[in-house]
Write a protein that holds these residues in place. Structure first.
Motif, mmCIF file in Angstrom:
data_model
loop_
_atom_site.group_PDB
_atom_site.id
_atom_site.type_symbol
_atom_site.label_atom_id
_atom_site.label_comp_id
_atom_site.label_asym_id
_atom_site.label_seq_id
_atom_site.Cartn_x
_atom_site.Cartn_y
_atom_site.Cartn_z
ATOM 1 N N SER A 144 1.129 -1.039 0.002
ATOM 2 C CA SER A 144 0.138 0.141 0.021
ATOM 3 C C SER A 144 0.714 1.253 -0.053
ATOM 4 N N GLU A 145 0.557 2.244 -0.660
ATOM 5 C CA GLU A 145 1.291 3.539 -0.747
ATOM 6 C C GLU A 145 0.702 4.659 -0.991
ATOM 7 N N SER A 146 1.198 5.935 -0.703
ATOM 8 C CA SER A 146 0.918 7.168 -0.978
ATOM 9 C C SER A 146 1.928 7.891 -1.118
ATOM 10 N N ALA A 147 1.836 9.012 -1.975
ATOM 11 C CA ALA A 147 3.079 9.919 -2.123
ATOM 12 C C ALA A 147 2.689 11.570 -2.222
ATOM 13 N N SER A 148 3.515 12.313 -1.792
ATOM 14 C CA SER A 148 2.975 13.603 -1.622
ATOM 15 C C SER A 148 4.249 14.656 -1.761
ATOM 16 N N LEU A 149 4.128 15.764 -2.261
ATOM 17 C CA LEU A 149 5.000 16.971 -1.947
ATOM 18 C C LEU A 149 4.624 17.715 -0.878
ATOM 19 N N ASP A 150 5.541 17.774 -0.008
ATOM 20 C CA ASP A 150 5.454 18.451 1.452
ATOM 21 C C ASP A 150 5.551 20.027 1.378
ATOM 22 N N PRO A 151 5.430 20.843 2.298
ATOM 23 C CA PRO A 151 5.509 22.073 2.175
ATOM 24 C C PRO A 151 6.697 22.691 2.124
ATOM 25 N N GLN A 152 7.780 21.821 2.145
ATOM 26 C CA GLN A 152 9.263 22.121 2.177
ATOM 27 C C GLN A 152 9.801 21.925 0.771
ATOM 28 N N GLY A 153 8.956 21.261 -0.060
ATOM 29 C CA GLY A 153 9.288 20.878 -1.313
ATOM 30 C C GLY A 153 9.813 19.458 -1.755
ATOM 31 N N ARG A 154 9.813 18.868 -0.661
ATOM 32 C CA ARG A 154 10.199 17.593 -0.566
ATOM 33 C C ARG A 154 9.301 16.450 -1.021
ATOM 34 N N LEU A 155 9.779 15.234 -1.494
ATOM 35 C CA LEU A 155 8.820 14.351 -1.811
ATOM 36 C C LEU A 155 8.635 13.210 -0.647
ATOM 37 N N GLN A 156 7.310 13.125 -0.446
ATOM 38 C CA GLN A 156 7.186 11.913 0.843
ATOM 39 C C GLN A 156 6.259 10.850 0.256
#
Ligand code: AHR
Length: 509
Positions: free
Chosen positions: A420-432
């Motif tokens: 299972s997964e999810s991916a996001s771009l955090d407010p600091q511009g990092r990929l999570q």
């Protein structure tokens, strides 16, 4: 090899931080002992709030806390919980455990707890057994910044400044413990009660569309798959006031608990086999069907998705720990709970276009707690560690991602995807990235292809332990996260995710 594709150029919905919310009820040892021990306790505290627990909760950045229930909310009369503690009414908590509720934790204490946690407030009002006037006066007491009987009473009780109420629930489970209502009856009651949940601090005291400090109102939504409730309530809410609905309702709740052996039997929290492991995870995954199901009905009334789906009770519900009060709902927490949390949080992220808040039930010592306490001792559960790993998704933007998976499990009815997964771009511009391996036995190699993001360095942490592993007061650190090696070369991440684990990866440009 599982191929994983992340397209950072395709940004989707905002992951509202409230998805990582919590729920605390006057139930068992959640409030009393768990969060609040009183100023005179030998357990270190600040204004009665346990220092160890507050510190542990701050670490996972609790964004919002729902209180005082649950079923307790529709029996709670807020005036019993204000004023000098020695004169506060003592009563029986008829809903939970039949114990004495001395009301020493009330509105002022809840607001103080939220202040210490640095979180938003979500107060659940009493529609089931309270009056419109009582609800209206509570909101006046908490939020009015002027001359009025309730604002004066608040000042007399030591708090001249108003508090901020970020969210207000108009009743809880009104299809059941909150009054056994029909959807249409509740819908009409909601319309009436919410009218008097005044926006005291809005310009001209009018319920303007948007302004700082607006109270977001939450209507009671369905139990599990009760689509008749969702449709009936929404039809009633939207009737004759389509244009004005936004402002009168901001969210509709959904409650769904994971219990492997059904509501009656539930099953043990700690003593389970692989078959039950997969069955539990498969039941946890049902959350996604429910969001789709109720979301489709919401789309019919609210295609612009202004109304949030507020999953303000979710988590595992097992049999209580042997020898404990059955009305206290105290259960241990294993790697199975960690995977259930991982699945739910990934699902909420993926559906953050509609899911605006979720509150795990419950914060301390009750159901799928993130913290357990025993006298002065405290442990962080495996679920706490999952919240710790997922916290960087708060206020990030969901990214388009796809992971190749295969079905695993032991019974045809309860097969689950292996990952299972999810991916996001955090407010600091990092990929999570957050990923769970649902297999009890198999490690899986993963190759992740990232486009639209020039990743230069990657760091990862993992929660990895056997399926029944847990943290106890004797051994509080059996399950804890540790650093994990991933390889990053030319936009490609490679790693092998071990069986029974939750992984978090941060990639920086
Ligand atoms: O979280 C325990 C109970 O579960 C809550 O009081 C109620 O809302 C739900 O049925």
């Amino acid at each position: 090899m599982s191929k994983y594709y992340i397209n950072a150029a395709h940004k989707k919905s905002r992951i509202h931080k409230e998805i990582y919310g919590h729920f605390s009820e006057h139930l068992g040892r959640c409030i009393y002992e768990g969060l609040y021990v009183g100023e005179n306790s030998e357990i270190p505290n600040v204004n009665g709030m346990r220092t160890d627990v507050v510190e542990a909760l701050k670490e996972i950045r609790v964004p919002v806390l729902r209180w005082p229930g649950g079923c307790f909310a529709d029996e709670y009369h807020w005036k019993d919980g204000i004023g000098p503690k020695e004169t506060r009414k003592k009563m029986i908590n008829t809903h939970w455990g039949g114990v004495v509720e001395d009301n020493s934790f009330g509105t002022h204490e809840y607001m103080e707890l939220c202040r210490q946690l640095g979180c938003e407030t979500y107060v659940n009002g009493n529609l089931g057994s309270g009056t419109v006037q009582e609800m209206s006066e509570w909101v006046e007491y908490m939020t009015f910044n002027g001359v009025s009987p309730m604002a004066d009473l608040r000042a007399k009780n030591g708090h001249p400044e108003p508090w901020k109420v970020d969210f207000f629930g108009v009743g809880n489970e009104n299809w059941g413990c909150g009054g056994n209502m029909t959807p249409e009856f509740y819908g009409n009651e909601y319309r009436r009660y919410q009218t008097y949940v005044r926006q005291y601090n809005s310009p001209g005291m009018m319920a303007a569309e948007e302004y700082p400090g607006k109270i977001r109102k939450i209507a009671c939504g369905p139990n599990v798959d009760d689509t008749e409730w969702t449709d009936g309530v929404l039809r009633t809410l939207f009737r004759h006031c389509e244009k004005r609905l936004h402002g009168n309702a901001d969210g509709l709740s959904l409650h769904y608990y994971t219990h492997p052996e059904g509501w009656e039997k539930k099953g043990s929290a700690t003593d389970f086999d692989e078959k039950t492991w997969y069955k539990t995870l498969s039941k946890a995954l049902y959350m996604e069907d429910l969001i789709r199901m109720h979301g489709a009905i919401m789309d019919q009334y609210d295609p612009e998705k202004k109304l949030g789906l507020i999953v303000d009770e979710w988590g595992t519900w097992f049999n209580v720990e042997p020898g404990t009060n059955p009305g206290f709902l105290y259960q241990q927490n294993t790697m199975r709970d960690a995977l259930v949390a991982c699945l739910n949080l990934n699902i909420f992220n993926k559906h953050s276009d509609r899911v605006r808040m979720a509150c795990i039930a419950q914060m301390v010592n009750v159901l799928q707690a993130v913290i357990l306490t025993e006298g002065p001792k405290m442990v962080k559960t495996p679920t706490w560690h999952v919240f710790d790993l997922f916290k960087e998704h708060q206020e990030a933007v969901l990214l388009d991602s796809f992971l190749e998976t295969k079905e695993i499990g032991e019974e045809e009815e309860y097969m689950v995807p292996n990952l299972s997964e999810s991916a996001s771009l955090d407010p600091q511009g990092r990929l999570q990235i957050t990923m769970g391996n649902l297999s009890v036995t198999e490690d899986y190699p993963v190759e992740a292809f990232i486009t639209g993001f020039a990743g230069k360095k990657a760091a990862a942490r993992i929660l990895h332990a056997p399926m029944r592993a847990m943290n106890t007061f004797e051994e509080p650190e059996t399950v804890k996260s540790e650093d994990f090696q991933v390889e990053l070369t030319e936009g490609k991440l490679s790693f092998t995710i071990p069986a029974c684990s939750v992984l978090q990866i941060t990639v920086e440009e």
